[in-house]
Design a protein around this motif. Structure first.
Motif, PDB file in Angstrom:
ATOM      1  N   ALA A 124      -6.644 -39.905 -60.457  1.00 54.87           N
ATOM      2  CA  ALA A 124      -6.779 -38.984 -61.583  1.00 54.87           C
ATOM      3  C   ALA A 124      -7.673 -37.796 -61.254  1.00 54.87           C
ATOM      4  CB  ALA A 124      -7.325 -39.728 -62.802  1.00 54.87           C
ATOM      5  N   VAL A 125      -7.248 -36.611 -61.707  1.00 60.35           N
ATOM      6  CA  VAL A 125      -7.990 -35.374 -61.487  1.00 60.35           C
ATOM      7  C   VAL A 125      -8.159 -34.658 -62.819  1.00 60.35           C
ATOM      8  CG1 VAL A 125      -7.969 -33.118 -60.370  1.00 60.35           C
ATOM      9  CG2 VAL A 125      -7.112 -35.119 -59.143  1.00 60.35           C
ATOM     10  N   PRO A 126      -9.394 -34.345 -63.228  1.00 52.63           N
ATOM     11  CA  PRO A 126      -9.582 -33.616 -64.486  1.00 52.63           C
ATOM     12  C   PRO A 126      -9.234 -32.147 -64.316  1.00 52.63           C
ATOM     13  CG  PRO A 126     -11.702 -33.955 -63.423  1.00 52.63           C
ATOM     14  CD  PRO A 126     -10.683 -34.670 -62.570  1.00 52.63           C
ATOM     15  N   VAL A 182     -17.185 -27.543 -62.724  1.00 49.78           N
ATOM     16  CA  VAL A 182     -16.196 -27.216 -63.757  1.00 49.78           C
ATOM     17  C   VAL A 182     -14.816 -27.624 -63.251  1.00 49.78           C
ATOM     18  CG1 VAL A 182     -15.143 -25.349 -65.092  1.00 49.78           C
ATOM     19  CG2 VAL A 182     -17.584 -25.258 -64.506  1.00 49.78           C
ATOM     20  N   PRO A 183     -14.019 -28.335 -64.052  1.00 50.19           N
ATOM     21  CA  PRO A 183     -12.664 -28.717 -63.604  1.00 50.19           C
ATOM     22  C   PRO A 183     -11.828 -27.488 -63.286  1.00 50.19           C
ATOM     23  CG  PRO A 183     -13.287 -29.928 -65.592  1.00 50.19           C
ATOM     24  CD  PRO A 183     -14.328 -28.875 -65.389  1.00 50.19           C
ATOM     25  N   VAL A 184     -10.854 -27.662 -62.422  1.00 50.31           N
ATOM     26  CA  VAL A 184      -9.984 -26.551 -62.059  1.00 50.31           C
ATOM     27  C   VAL A 184      -9.077 -26.198 -63.232  1.00 50.31           C
ATOM     28  CG1 VAL A 184      -9.996 -27.119 -59.611  1.00 50.31           C
ATOM     29  CG2 VAL A 184      -8.248 -28.104 -61.086  1.00 50.31           C
ATOM     30  N   ALA A 242     -12.314 -35.422 -70.390  1.00 47.68           N
ATOM     31  CA  ALA A 242     -11.349 -35.360 -69.288  1.00 47.68           C
ATOM     32  C   ALA A 242     -12.012 -35.766 -67.972  1.00 47.68           C
ATOM     33  CB  ALA A 242     -10.763 -33.953 -69.183  1.00 47.68           C
ATOM     34  N   ILE A 243     -13.221 -35.263 -67.732  1.00 41.33           N
ATOM     35  CA  ILE A 243     -13.939 -35.600 -66.498  1.00 41.33           C
ATOM     36  C   ILE A 243     -14.291 -37.085 -66.462  1.00 41.33           C
ATOM     37  CG2 ILE A 243     -16.058 -35.211 -65.171  1.00 41.33           C
ATOM     38  CD1 ILE A 243     -16.088 -32.343 -66.309  1.00 41.33           C
TER      39      ILE A 243
END
Length: 547
Positions: A36-38, A59-61, A21-22
């Motif tokens: 885009a935002v992971p 760490v993604p939100v 995802a990142i």
């Protein structure tokens, strides 16, 4: 920049789900396809935490739902009024900003009421009399501001209007009957004698119209009697009209029974409330109870769906809650195609490789994009995790080739990094059975049945013994609450290429049939079984389909 697009892996995220995802969000942003935002759909495990820390990546939100909320709307941002604001200023601001209503706040920035243009108009049409400023507890500053007056003398004790309003257009005898202590008198023309009389009546405020003033002697008398004096540029007629607009908005606003929405309320709930009420707009408050704006029916009807890109999964049961209300733009996956449903056409890329990160890395290469060392490290970690350092039967030559290229970019040794990663992620010390089970758990809908399969990579299967009974009890509760045929957890020893399976639920015989084993105390050894995707789900699917 374009609207935000959320890139998300599956629930109970593993390293591939988070790292892909990142990396894919970074790829999309760099090529300019999407802003885009992971995001993640759950807590990260120890293995993923190790990978992110090693390559200095945040760490993604957490994203809990894809349902539209008030926060997603283009609602009118905070235009709020204080309760003391004059009707004159409020009306002017509402005209300038084309507002039909505005929230009114108290001294602690909490919602007190709602002022609408109809409130102001209705106020004027009501039977307001000469006591209106007193009834509204109007601050004296409001009067001065509304009349654009200059202060000749202002008594310190005069804070709010305490009496009636009069226009000095009467005989001295009549004035003495009508004008009382603390009243306000509007004086037009040169009326020095009248002013002496009003001072004797102990009025609170004398308003001189037409920018008139009084001499120093008269002003000194007023000061000694604590009678305030101001001078307005308006003539007497305009002054008598304008002074009513000094009323604070608190007096005419709507109080009580207010319908408000919080920023995290879903549009489903908002529409339901709006269907039962008839307000033009509704105040919006944040989690601190502060008013941040207002939302109208039009804005709700025109709200756009959240835009989602799915990586490392396509099954609805593994997707973010509320996915049915979102717009899925892309899917990048290496699993079977399941029950995905979309509103329109999507870019769907699924390849029979061992890891989604392998596909993501290929996207960079196909677009001639240099891969940054941190992104290379993340994708390498995902590949080593999913392929169990190339020992999993799901591993393909593509995975191995891409991993070696990424290791070179990231500047790490594959074996050292892989073993360190697994060591960090496989320790069960200090974990609850719920944390162990859900660290990599997936629910599958197969034929007309539902099953749950969790997998835990560990280098110490024997050390699981103290957890066994609590784990079986927990798994039993999972099967009951989800209507499952069974739930199973695989403890996989990557180094020795074996798994120990634990089964709970009403139909453990399906697992026995699928793997041709006999469960002993709900447990069996599965030599050579290390891949859930290739060695577990297919045989379970075949067994349940044939039942």
């Amino acid at each position: 920049m374009k609207d935000v697009v959320f890139v998300t892996g599956h629930k109970n995220p593993d390293s591939d789900s988070i790292c892909s995802a990142i990396a894919y969000a970074n790829f999309l942003f760099r090529i300019g396809r999407y802003n885009a935002v992971p995001v993640r759909l759950g807590e990260i495990n120890k293995e993923t935490e190790y990978i992110l820390k090693r390559f200095n990546t945040e760490v993604p939100v957490m994203m809990k739902s894809a349902k539209q909320t008030v926060e997603d709307l283009e609602y009118d941002k905070a235009t709020v009024f204080s309760k003391e604001l004059t009707l004159k200023t409020a009306w002017s601001l509402m005209k300038q900003q084309n507002l039909k209503s505005a929230p009114v706040l108290d001294d602690h920035s909490q919602l007190l009421g709602l002022l609408s243009t109809s409130n102001i108009i209705e106020g004027y049409m009501d039977d307001w009399d000469s006591n209106i400023l007193k009834q509204a507890n109007t601050p004296i500053e409001n009067v001065i501001d509304t009349l654009e007056a200059s202060i000749l003398y202002l008594d310190k004790g005069l804070k709010t209007v305490k009496g009636e309003i009069h226009v000095a257009a009467m005989t001295a005898q009549e004035a003495s009957k009508r004008i009382h202590e603390n009243d306000i008198v509007i004086v037009g023309g040169d009326r020095h004698e009248a002013i002496d009389r009003f001072v004797g009546c102990k009025v609170a405020l004398i308003i001189l119209t037409g920018s008139l003033t009084i001499n120093d002697e008269a002003l000194e008398k007023c000061a000694k009697a604590h009678v305030s004096v101001i001078s307005t540029p308006f003539n007497t007629f305009m002054t008598s009209q304008q002074i009513i607009q000094a009323v604070p908005v608190e007096y005419v606003m709507q109080k009580g029974g207010l319908k408000t929405f919080s920023t995290d309320d879903t549009l489903e709930y908002v529409k339901e409330v709006m269907s039962q009420t008839r307000y033009r707009s509704y105040p919006v408050i944040d989690f601190m109870g502060r008013v941040v704006g207002s939302v109208s029916r039009f804005q709700v009807l025109n709200g756009e769906k959240k835009k989602i890109i799915q990586v490392d999964h396509n099954e609805r049961g593994q997707s973010i809650d509320g996915i049915e209300e979102a717009e899925i733009l892309e899917v990048v996956d290496h699993h079977r195609v399941a029950d995905i449903q979309t509103i329109g056409p999507v870019l769907f890329r699924a390849e029979p490789v061992g890891c989604t990160a392998t596909i993501v890395a290929k996207c960079y290469k196909e677009n001639n994009l240099d891969i940054e060392p941190d992104m290379a490290g993340l994708m390498l970690g995902a590949i080593l995790s999913d392929t169990l350092i190339f020992k999993s039967p799901t591993c393909t030559p593509q995975d191995t080739k891409i991993a070696k290229e990424l290791a070179k970019i990231a500047g790490v040794d594959i074996q050292e990094f892989g073993m360190s990663m697994f060591k960090a992620g496989t320790s069960l010390v200090g974990k609850t059975v719920e944390e162990i089970f859900n660290s990599d758990y997936k629910k599958f809908n197969i034929s007309d049945s539902v099953v749950g399969v969790a997998q835990v990579n560990t280098m110490d299967i024997e050390g699981f013994a103290p957890y066994k009974q609590d784990m079986l009890d927990y798994m039993d509760s999972v099967t009951k609450s989800n209507g499952m045929e069974f739930a199973m957890v695989l403890l996989t020893d990557v180094i020795n290429a074996t798994s120990e399976v634990f089964v709970a639920g009403p139909h453990p015989e399906y697992v026995e049939e699928a793997f041709n084993v006999t469960l002993n105390a709900q447990q069996a050894n599965l030599p050579g079984v290390i891949s859930r995707k290739k060695q577990v789900v297919p045989v379970i699917t075949e067994t349940l389909t044939n039942e």
